[in-house]
Write a protein that holds these residues in place. Structure first.
Motif, PDB file in Angstrom:
ATOM      1  N   VAL A  96      36.570   7.881  26.981  1.00  0.00           N
ATOM      2  CA  VAL A  96      35.750   6.876  26.295  1.00  0.00           C
ATOM      3  C   VAL A  96      35.981   6.887  24.778  1.00  0.00           C
ATOM      4  O   VAL A  96      35.179   6.369  24.014  1.00  0.00           O
ATOM      5  CB  VAL A  96      34.247   7.040  26.640  1.00  0.00           C
ATOM      6  CG1 VAL A  96      34.023   6.811  28.115  1.00  0.00           C
ATOM      7  CG2 VAL A  96      33.729   8.388  26.203  1.00  0.00           C
ATOM      8  N   ARG A  97      37.083   7.502  24.370  1.00  0.00           N
ATOM      9  CA  ARG A  97      37.517   7.512  22.968  1.00  0.00           C
ATOM     10  C   ARG A  97      36.423   7.971  22.012  1.00  0.00           C
ATOM     11  O   ARG A  97      36.119   7.317  21.018  1.00  0.00           O
ATOM     12  CB  ARG A  97      38.043   6.148  22.572  1.00  0.00           C
ATOM     13  CG  ARG A  97      39.242   5.737  23.369  1.00  0.00           C
ATOM     14  CD  ARG A  97      39.823   4.454  22.901  1.00  0.00           C
ATOM     15  NE  ARG A  97      40.855   4.026  23.831  1.00  0.00           N
ATOM     16  CZ  ARG A  97      41.271   2.794  23.925  1.00  0.00           C
ATOM     17  NH1 ARG A  97      40.769   1.869  23.146  1.00  0.00           N
ATOM     18  NH2 ARG A  97      42.196   2.488  24.789  1.00  0.00           N
ATOM     19  N   GLY A  98      35.828   9.085  22.341  1.00  0.00           N
ATOM     20  CA  GLY A  98      34.843   9.693  21.455  1.00  0.00           C
ATOM     21  C   GLY A  98      33.456   9.098  21.527  1.00  0.00           C
ATOM     22  O   GLY A  98      32.581   9.458  20.755  1.00  0.00           O
ATOM     23  N   ALA A  99      33.219   8.175  22.471  1.00  0.00           N
ATOM     24  CA  ALA A  99      31.918   7.516  22.546  1.00  0.00           C
ATOM     25  C   ALA A  99      30.965   8.205  23.522  1.00  0.00           C
ATOM     26  O   ALA A  99      29.952   7.646  23.887  1.00  0.00           O
ATOM     27  CB  ALA A  99      32.093   6.050  22.941  1.00  0.00           C
ATOM     28  N   ALA A 100      31.295   9.419  23.940  1.00  0.00           N
ATOM     29  CA  ALA A 100      30.398  10.180  24.816  1.00  0.00           C
ATOM     30  C   ALA A 100      29.566  11.135  23.968  1.00  0.00           C
ATOM     31  O   ALA A 100      30.006  11.592  22.917  1.00  0.00           O
ATOM     32  CB  ALA A 100      31.202  10.964  25.848  1.00  0.00           C
ATOM     33  N   ALA A 126      28.260   5.699  25.477  1.00  0.00           N
ATOM     34  CA  ALA A 126      27.682   4.575  24.744  1.00  0.00           C
ATOM     35  C   ALA A 126      28.014   3.268  25.471  1.00  0.00           C
ATOM     36  O   ALA A 126      29.153   3.080  25.908  1.00  0.00           O
ATOM     37  CB  ALA A 126      28.230   4.534  23.321  1.00  0.00           C
ATOM     38  N   PRO A 127      27.035   2.364  25.588  1.00  0.00           N
ATOM     39  CA  PRO A 127      27.288   1.077  26.249  1.00  0.00           C
ATOM     40  C   PRO A 127      28.425   0.336  25.546  1.00  0.00           C
ATOM     41  O   PRO A 127      28.511   0.297  24.329  1.00  0.00           O
ATOM     42  CB  PRO A 127      25.964   0.315  26.073  1.00  0.00           C
ATOM     43  CG  PRO A 127      24.938   1.373  25.821  1.00  0.00           C
ATOM     44  CD  PRO A 127      25.660   2.495  25.120  1.00  0.00           C
ATOM     45  N   GLY A 128      29.326  -0.234  26.347  1.00  0.00           N
ATOM     46  CA  GLY A 128      30.442  -0.998  25.805  1.00  0.00           C
ATOM     47  C   GLY A 128      31.584  -0.143  25.265  1.00  0.00           C
ATOM     48  O   GLY A 128      32.551  -0.672  24.724  1.00  0.00           O
TER      49      GLY A 128
END
Length: 143
Positions: A75-79, A120-122
């Protein structure tokens, strides 16, 4: 993660000076990166009644950390954005008796992990995580 670097077409894991080998090695409180800490490290950090100053590292701790890295890359760092934000601010405002106590309490919770809730959503990869049951199963086994 900050210690996975790309050199040309190759990926390398750097900054391994904190690695431990099983056996005589021990993990002390605070001698690990909280964001990648396995639940047993979280429980150890929260147990202020224990006279034990360190615990033995296990393969399960590495498997957990690999799962967090895989999720973060997917998730490219969005977790774990809230956890990362509290980690960043903990160094500035050391108000808790145990730095990152909230994060450790979350890790120590025996409830099943909500993978979708960690992303994160999206976020890039979030749709893949939602659709791909094999990927979700792999991450659940790692985490």
């Amino acid at each position: 993660p900050e210690n996975v670097m790309r050199f040309g077409s190759r990926w390398k894991l750097i900054d391994l000076d904190g690695c431990l080998q099983g056996g005589d090695a021990k993990v002390s409180r605070g001698a690990f990166t909280p964001l990648y800490a396995a639940p047993e490290l979280a429980a150890f950090s929260l147990d202020d009644r224990s006279e034990v100053a360190s615990i033995e590292p296990t393969g399960a701790m590495d498997v957990w950390a690999a799962g967090v890295v895989l999720l973060d890359v997917l998730v490219r760092g969005a977790a774990l954005l809230e956890t990362k934000a509290s980690y960043d601010s903990a160094g500035l405002f050391e108000e808790e008796d145990v730095p990152l106590e909230g994060c450790y309490r979350w890790l120590d919770d025996p409830a099943p992990l909500d993978l979708e809730g960690l992303v994160a959503p999206g976020a890039p990869g979030a749709e893949l995580l939602r659709r791909d049951t094999e990927l979700r199963d792999l991450l659940r086994r790692l985490l």
